[in-house]
Design a protein around this motif. Structure first.
Motif, PDB file in Angstrom:
ATOM      1  N   ASP A 247      27.082 -21.771 -15.768  1.00 54.74           N
ATOM      2  CA  ASP A 247      25.778 -21.095 -15.835  1.00 54.74           C
ATOM      3  C   ASP A 247      25.713 -19.808 -15.027  1.00 54.74           C
ATOM      4  O   ASP A 247      24.694 -19.125 -15.040  1.00 54.74           O
ATOM      5  N   ASP A 248      26.799 -19.447 -14.307  1.00 50.30           N
ATOM      6  CA  ASP A 248      26.772 -18.184 -13.561  1.00 50.30           C
ATOM      7  C   ASP A 248      28.117 -17.480 -13.658  1.00 50.30           C
ATOM      8  O   ASP A 248      29.169 -18.111 -13.762  1.00 50.30           O
ATOM      9  N   ALA A 249      28.067 -16.156 -13.636  1.00 49.95           N
ATOM     10  CA  ALA A 249      29.271 -15.328 -13.673  1.00 49.95           C
ATOM     11  C   ALA A 249      29.065 -14.116 -12.776  1.00 49.95           C
ATOM     12  O   ALA A 249      27.918 -13.728 -12.491  1.00 49.95           O
ATOM     13  N   LEU A 250      30.165 -13.528 -12.330  1.00 51.32           N
ATOM     14  CA  LEU A 250      30.124 -12.301 -11.539  1.00 51.32           C
ATOM     15  C   LEU A 250      30.810 -11.180 -12.311  1.00 51.32           C
ATOM     16  O   LEU A 250      31.832 -11.409 -12.970  1.00 51.32           O
ATOM     17  N   SER A 251      30.241  -9.982 -12.225  1.00 54.67           N
ATOM     18  CA  SER A 251      30.918  -8.797 -12.761  1.00 54.67           C
ATOM     19  C   SER A 251      31.049  -7.780 -11.642  1.00 54.67           C
ATOM     20  O   SER A 251      30.266  -7.801 -10.678  1.00 54.67           O
ATOM     21  N   ILE A 252      32.044  -6.899 -11.764  1.00 52.46           N
ATOM     22  CA  ILE A 252      32.218  -5.869 -10.742  1.00 52.46           C
ATOM     23  C   ILE A 252      32.853  -4.630 -11.372  1.00 52.46           C
ATOM     24  O   ILE A 252      33.743  -4.731 -12.213  1.00 52.46           O
ATOM     25  N   ARG A 253      32.332  -3.463 -10.969  1.00 51.34           N
ATOM     26  CA  ARG A 253      32.938  -2.189 -11.369  1.00 51.34           C
ATOM     27  C   ARG A 253      32.506  -1.127 -10.357  1.00 51.34           C
ATOM     28  O   ARG A 253      31.439  -1.228  -9.749  1.00 51.34           O
ATOM     29  N   PRO A 254      33.327  -0.090 -10.184  1.00 51.73           N
ATOM     30  CA  PRO A 254      32.969   0.957  -9.221  1.00 51.73           C
ATOM     31  C   PRO A 254      31.867   1.855  -9.779  1.00 51.73           C
ATOM     32  O   PRO A 254      31.814   2.123 -10.974  1.00 51.73           O
ATOM     33  N   VAL A 255      30.982   2.315  -8.873  1.00 49.49           N
ATOM     34  CA  VAL A 255      29.945   3.286  -9.238  1.00 49.49           C
ATOM     35  C   VAL A 255      30.402   4.679  -8.791  1.00 49.49           C
ATOM     36  O   VAL A 255      30.383   5.638  -9.557  1.00 49.49           O
ATOM     37  N   LYS A 256      30.803   4.743  -7.536  1.00 50.34           N
ATOM     38  CA  LYS A 256      31.393   5.962  -6.979  1.00 50.34           C
ATOM     39  C   LYS A 256      32.158   5.550  -5.735  1.00 50.34           C
ATOM     40  O   LYS A 256      32.225   4.359  -5.405  1.00 50.34           O
ATOM     41  N   GLU A 257      32.745   6.478  -5.051  1.00 49.77           N
ATOM     42  CA  GLU A 257      33.536   6.166  -3.862  1.00 49.77           C
ATOM     43  C   GLU A 257      32.699   5.372  -2.849  1.00 49.77           C
ATOM     44  O   GLU A 257      31.646   5.820  -2.408  1.00 49.77           O
ATOM     45  N   GLY A 258      33.160   4.168  -2.530  1.00 52.25           N
ATOM     46  CA  GLY A 258      32.477   3.350  -1.528  1.00 52.25           C
ATOM     47  C   GLY A 258      31.258   2.603  -2.042  1.00 52.25           C
ATOM     48  O   GLY A 258      30.564   1.952  -1.255  1.00 52.25           O
ATOM     49  N   LEU A 259      30.981   2.648  -3.342  1.00 50.83           N
ATOM     50  CA  LEU A 259      29.808   1.955  -3.903  1.00 50.83           C
ATOM     51  C   LEU A 259      30.237   1.185  -5.145  1.00 50.83           C
ATOM     52  O   LEU A 259      30.893   1.731  -6.034  1.00 50.83           O
ATOM     53  N   TRP A 260      29.827  -0.079  -5.191  1.00 52.49           N
ATOM     54  CA  TRP A 260      30.229  -0.956  -6.292  1.00 52.49           C
ATOM     55  C   TRP A 260      29.004  -1.573  -6.949  1.00 52.49           C
ATOM     56  O   TRP A 260      28.014  -1.879  -6.289  1.00 52.49           O
ATOM     57  N   GLU A 261      29.118  -1.767  -8.246  1.00 49.23           N
ATOM     58  CA  GLU A 261      28.092  -2.517  -8.980  1.00 49.23           C
ATOM     59  C   GLU A 261      28.583  -3.954  -9.125  1.00 49.23           C
ATOM     60  O   GLU A 261      29.643  -4.204  -9.691  1.00 49.23           O
ATOM     61  N   VAL A 262      27.818  -4.873  -8.563  1.00 56.12           N
ATOM     62  CA  VAL A 262      28.136  -6.299  -8.673  1.00 56.12           C
ATOM     63  C   VAL A 262      26.995  -6.975  -9.424  1.00 56.12           C
ATOM     64  O   VAL A 262      25.839  -6.914  -8.992  1.00 56.12           O
ATOM     65  N   GLY A 263      27.338  -7.592 -10.540  1.00 54.18           N
ATOM     66  CA  GLY A 263      26.325  -8.281 -11.339  1.00 54.18           C
ATOM     67  C   GLY A 263      26.408  -9.785 -11.162  1.00 54.18           C
ATOM     68  O   GLY A 263      27.493 -10.365 -11.219  1.00 54.18           O
ATOM     69  N   VAL A 264      25.263 -10.410 -10.901  1.00 49.17           N
ATOM     70  CA  VAL A 264      25.171 -11.876 -10.884  1.00 49.17           C
ATOM     71  C   VAL A 264      24.492 -12.255 -12.190  1.00 49.17           C
ATOM     72  O   VAL A 264      23.297 -12.019 -12.374  1.00 49.17           O
ATOM     73  N   HIS A 265      25.268 -12.803 -13.119  1.00 48.95           N
ATOM     74  CA  HIS A 265      24.795 -13.063 -14.479  1.00 48.95           C
ATOM     75  C   HIS A 265      24.554 -14.558 -14.667  1.00 48.95           C
ATOM     76  O   HIS A 265      25.454 -15.376 -14.436  1.00 48.95           O
ATOM     77  N   ILE A 266      23.357 -14.889 -15.110  1.00 43.95           N
ATOM     78  CA  ILE A 266      22.954 -16.284 -15.242  1.00 43.95           C
ATOM     79  C   ILE A 266      22.624 -16.575 -16.704  1.00 43.95           C
ATOM     80  O   ILE A 266      21.969 -15.765 -17.379  1.00 43.95           O
ATOM     81  N   ALA A 267      23.070 -17.726 -17.195  1.00 38.66           N
ATOM     82  CA  ALA A 267      22.800 -18.115 -18.581  1.00 38.66           C
ATOM     83  C   ALA A 267      21.306 -18.019 -18.876  1.00 38.66           C
ATOM     84  O   ALA A 267      20.489 -18.566 -18.132  1.00 38.66           O
ATOM     85  N   ASP A 268      20.962 -17.310 -19.954  1.00 36.26           N
ATOM     86  CA  ASP A 268      19.546 -17.097 -20.292  1.00 36.26           C
ATOM     87  C   ASP A 268      19.018 -18.278 -21.104  1.00 36.26           C
ATOM     88  O   ASP A 268      18.752 -18.185 -22.309  1.00 36.26           O
ATOM     89  N   VAL A 269      18.856 -19.391 -20.423  1.00 33.64           N
ATOM     90  CA  VAL A 269      18.401 -20.630 -21.068  1.00 33.64           C
ATOM     91  C   VAL A 269      16.999 -20.464 -21.648  1.00 33.64           C
ATOM     92  O   VAL A 269      16.674 -21.006 -22.709  1.00 33.64           O
ATOM     93  N   SER A 270      16.160 -19.681 -20.980  1.00 30.36           N
ATOM     94  CA  SER A 270      14.767 -19.531 -21.425  1.00 30.36           C
ATOM     95  C   SER A 270      14.664 -18.861 -22.794  1.00 30.36           C
ATOM     96  O   SER A 270      13.650 -18.989 -23.479  1.00 30.36           O
ATOM     97  N   HIS A 271      15.708 -18.148 -23.215  1.00 35.49           N
ATOM     98  CA  HIS A 271      15.710 -17.553 -24.556  1.00 35.49           C
ATOM     99  C   HIS A 271      15.751 -18.647 -25.618  1.00 35.49           C
ATOM    100  O   HIS A 271      15.165 -18.495 -26.695  1.00 35.49           O
ATOM    101  N   TYR A 272      16.448 -19.744 -25.317  1.00 35.75           N
ATOM    102  CA  TYR A 272      16.626 -20.819 -26.292  1.00 35.75           C
ATOM    103  C   TYR A 272      15.604 -21.940 -26.102  1.00 35.75           C
ATOM    104  O   TYR A 272      15.088 -22.490 -27.077  1.00 35.75           O
ATOM    105  N   VAL A 273      15.327 -22.286 -24.862  1.00 35.08           N
ATOM    106  CA  VAL A 273      14.415 -23.404 -24.569  1.00 35.08           C
ATOM    107  C   VAL A 273      13.039 -22.822 -24.278  1.00 35.08           C
ATOM    108  O   VAL A 273      12.759 -22.374 -23.166  1.00 35.08           O
ATOM    109  N   THR A 274      12.194 -22.826 -25.273  1.00 31.74           N
ATOM    110  CA  THR A 274      10.858 -22.243 -25.125  1.00 31.74           C
ATOM    111  C   THR A 274       9.895 -23.269 -24.542  1.00 31.74           C
ATOM    112  O   THR A 274      10.035 -24.480 -24.773  1.00 31.74           O
ATOM    113  N   GLU A 275       8.941 -22.769 -23.797  1.00 27.72           N
ATOM    114  CA  GLU A 275       7.984 -23.642 -23.106  1.00 27.72           C
ATOM    115  C   GLU A 275       7.201 -24.490 -24.098  1.00 27.72           C
ATOM    116  O   GLU A 275       6.676 -23.983 -25.088  1.00 27.72           O
TER     117      GLU A 275
END
Length: 742
Positions: free
Chosen positions: A277-305
């Motif tokens: 249910d979770d994943a990490l992504s990483i890529r450089p933005v510029k020197e000394g700065l990184w984009e780190v994504g915390v990606h979570i399964a979008d269960v709410s798209h499928y399981v509606t209230e």
């Protein structure tokens, strides 16, 4: 109403009591603080005020007045007949809980009308005996609870009994032949009580389900779930609804999201995990700065209230992790396939995307619905090996117990070699260590405890024990999940003082109980350790961490960690935020595991609603949701512990008569618990088997003291024990103390 003219001189207790009674009768429904009463009754001297306190205590005992809140009093006018809930207790001290939220009232067994735990009942207050607590008698059972009982069937010619270990029942359950559902002697069964005639000794039951033969692994695991009222199967109509979902993602849906499929992304999970249910992504933005994504399964798209799947998920509230299986919150098609962030598959995700510098400081962040694609599924062991091979792991990881060799990747030879991701894993690990360091500097508590796991054959039989310790690979994921959870909680809760925050389920953890901390400080003195319990929140946290660090590797480590945990409050869910003491966060929620926790799914929905400009939801309703989820979490934890206990007893049943070194892990009035050092299995030495003296239980000092010879059995003492008996039916391991030869 004018003020009573009482005066303070020459007061007699009887006169003051009559005056106070008249005063409350003339002012029903008004709550008076003690100071206000003194003023109203003109009690100006200290003796008069002390006499009033004495009178108030007598009137409280007689139920003439009630105290709510403390030192505030009003006329008590309870109805003689009330409606509420009956709670059956194993010790026979049953109670009646009034539906208006009043104080529980004792119900003796003779006055219970054979009510069962959870029944909605009508009760009548009994006349109070002097110096006795208030009692009630059940006069009518308005609605039976859905409680069921689990046990083993004993079938006779025309009837049967359910033999159950439920201690709230003094007698076995009688089952007529027509209610037996073809059950046979030795079957594990679930039974519901349908009747309990007033003069009958045994309740009458009906078999709800046959789980299998006693001793069979599936039957025993299902029985544990059923004992705690937890599901062991998934409803067919919910499974059918889940089968309608397809993994296809439309171009229209992709267009509504940030497309991050070309960003390096991976999951890190236990080797036997199926729901990612979770994943990490990483890529450089510029020197000394990184984009780190915390990606979570979008269960709410499928399981509606309000959908059929949502209702079942809410009812369960959490996935349950028994020793040999997972009982999922969501149907398998959703949790293991549609929503799971499986490698090389496009997935819908809800992401917290950070811009971090190399000190792991957040320079910018955003919350977004995304589309991602995992490039690699890692096990913790694989990542740990990469870190250790590059000398990036913590020193303690190299010597820690537990598995160190990585297990093969589930994808086998098709997966890219782990070494290809070494640079990214090393960078994320360095950031995680800095996040962790700052968290502990702020006052977080370090509770990394060793977990006992079993090697289990396909038939469920345990063949060995091993230990799992959280190493850097585990902590890497943990820190980024904590960062995401804290960040989204702050985005809702941290607002200007003159504004009211929108409703959100928070994960809260209250400060430790001061009295328990004092007991802990006294206890650790016996081992030569000190614990200061004064100072602010950060001071106490630092002192606790210093203690936990000092005991590492010492014989008293486990017992001190256990007592320290007992001094902590339990974390729970609430819409009323008080912060999280253990993590040292002012705002914290659960966002990162919607596949296995319902509160995370609620948080996803609310964050989406608020991002779209929606109004705040009703706090009362969501607080009820939070209470339900907290209750289910505790129930699931109890079932998980019961499954571990069962496997421990099953494993030790093959070691009868063998002698082990152990540590006293618990002391009670009926015996001492000993944890075997070699495998962490715990058993009990009954008090009756402790020879040579009459022992008394010292609750404050966690020990049994001999009355004659003053020998003590203390928590943390090292002892030698023999495995005497392994009772799978009661999940009980009996040990015998081996005394040193003289």
């Amino acid at each position: 109403m004018g003020k009573k003219k009482t005066g303070s001189r020459g007061l007699r207790k009887n006169d003051l009591e009559r005056t106070v009674i008249e005063f409350f009768q003339e002012n029903p429904g008004i709550v008076y603080p003690q100071k206000a009463l003194c003023k109203q009754l003109h009690l100006n001297t200290n003796p008069a005020k002390m006499l009033l306190m004495d009178v108030l205590q007598d009137l409280l005992m007689d139920d003439f007045i009630k105290e709510q809140p403390r030192f505030c009093y009003s006329l008590n006018s309870p109805m003689q007949v009330m409606t509420g809930t009956f709670r059956r207790k194993a010790n026979g001290k049953n109670i009646f809980e009034p539906e208006d939220g009043g104080e529980p009232i004792l119900v003796a067994e003779r006055n219970s009308l054979h009510a069962m735990d959870g029944d909605t009942v009508q009760a009548t207050l009994l006349a109070r005996r002097k110096h006795h607590v208030r009692e009630a008698a059940i006069t009518d059972i308005l609605k039976r609870s859905d409680k069921t009982f689990v046990g083993t069937l004993q079938v006779q010619k025309g009837y049967a009994y359910l033999l159950t270990e439920d201690r709230t029942l003094a007698n076995d359950i009688f089952i007529p032949k027509e209610n037996l559902k073809k059950g046979k002697t030795g079957d594990k069964a679930i039974v519901r009580i349908v009747e309990w005639p007033e003069r009958a000794k045994n309740p009458i039951g009906k078999v709800v389900d046959i789980l299998g033969k006693t001793g069979e692994n599936n039957a025993e695991m299902h029985a544990i779930l059923a004992e705690y009222g937890l599901p062991y199967t998934y409803p067919a109509n919910v499974e059918k609804a889940a089968e309608k979902f397809t993994p296809d993602i439309t171009e229209e849906e992709i267009a509504r999201r940030i497309d991050m499929r070309d960003v390096l992304t991976f999951t890190i999970d236990p080797y036997d995990a199926k729901d990612f249910d979770d994943a990490l992504s990483i890529r450089p933005v510029k020197e000394g700065l990184w984009e780190v994504g915390v990606h979570i399964a979008d269960v709410s798209h499928y399981v509606t209230e309000g959908s059929i799947i949502d209702k079942e998920a809410y009812k369960r509230a959490t996935s349950i992790y028994l020793v040999d299986r997972t009982v999922p919150m969501l149907p398998e098609r959703l949790c293991n396939f549609i929503c799971s962030l499986r490698p090389d598959e496009d997935k819908l995700t809800y992401s917290v995307i950070f811009h971090l510098n190399e000190k792991a400081e957040v320079k910018h962040w955003k919350l977004a619905h995304t589309v991602t694609r995992s490039n690699r599924r890692f096990t913790y062991e694989e990542v740990q090996k990469v870190l250790e091979d590059h000398h990036e792991a913590s020193e303690s990881d190299y010597t820690a117990p537990g598995d160190s060799a990585p297990l093969p990747s589930p994808e086998g030879t098709t997966a890219r070699p782990a070494e290809e991701f070494a640079n990214e894993l090393i960078l994320l690990n360095r950031m995680a260590k800095q996040l962790r360091s700052r968290r502990f500097s702020a006052g977080a508590i370090d509770f990394d405890r060793c977990e006992v796991r079993f090697n289990i054959e396909p038939d469920g039989h345990p063949t060995g024990v091993y230990f799992k310790v959280a190493k850097d690979a585990n902590k890497l994921i943990e820190e980024f999940m904590l960062l995401a959870n804290r960040t989204v909680a702050e985005s809702i809760g941290r607002i200007p003082k003159n504004q009211k925050p929108k409703v959100l389920p928070y994960r809260i953890h209250d400060n430790p109980d001061p009295e328990k901390l004092l007991h802990l400080a006294d206890f650790v003195k016996k081992f030569g350790h000190k614990l200061r319990t004064t100072g602010d929140r950060q001071d106490i946290s630092r002192n606790l961490n210093r203690l936990l660090d000092n005991v590492k590797g010492k014989r008293e480590q486990n017992v001190i960690e256990m007592i320290t945990l007992r001094a902590m409050m339990k974390a729970k869910y609430s819409t009323y935020n008080i912060g999280h003491y253990g993590l040292a966060f002012d705002y914290y929620t659960h966002f990162t595991s919607p596949i296995r926790r319902y509160p995370d799914l609620m948080v996803h929905r609310l964050l989406t609603r608020y991002a779209e400009g929606g109004r705040s939801v009703g706090q009362v309703k969501y607080e009820e949701y939070c209470e339900h989820c907290s209750d289910m979490e505790q129930t699931a934890a109890q079932a998980e512990r019961a499954s571990i206990k069962y496997k421990q007893v099953e494993f030790m049943s093959e070691h009868l008569g063998e002698v082990f070194q152990g540590t006293i892990s618990g002391v009670t009035e009926f015996g001492i618990y000993v944890e075997i050092d070699e495998n962490k299995c715990e058993g009990m030495i009954p008090l009756r088997d402790l020879e040579g003296d009459y022992y008394e239980f010292d609750e404050k000092n966690y020990c049994l003291k001999g009355r004659r010879y003053h020998h003590c059995y203390n928590l943390g003492d090292s002892v030698k024990v023999q495995v005497a008996r392994a009772d799978l039916y009661r999940k009980q391991l009996d040990l015998k103390l081996i005394l040193p030869s003289v």
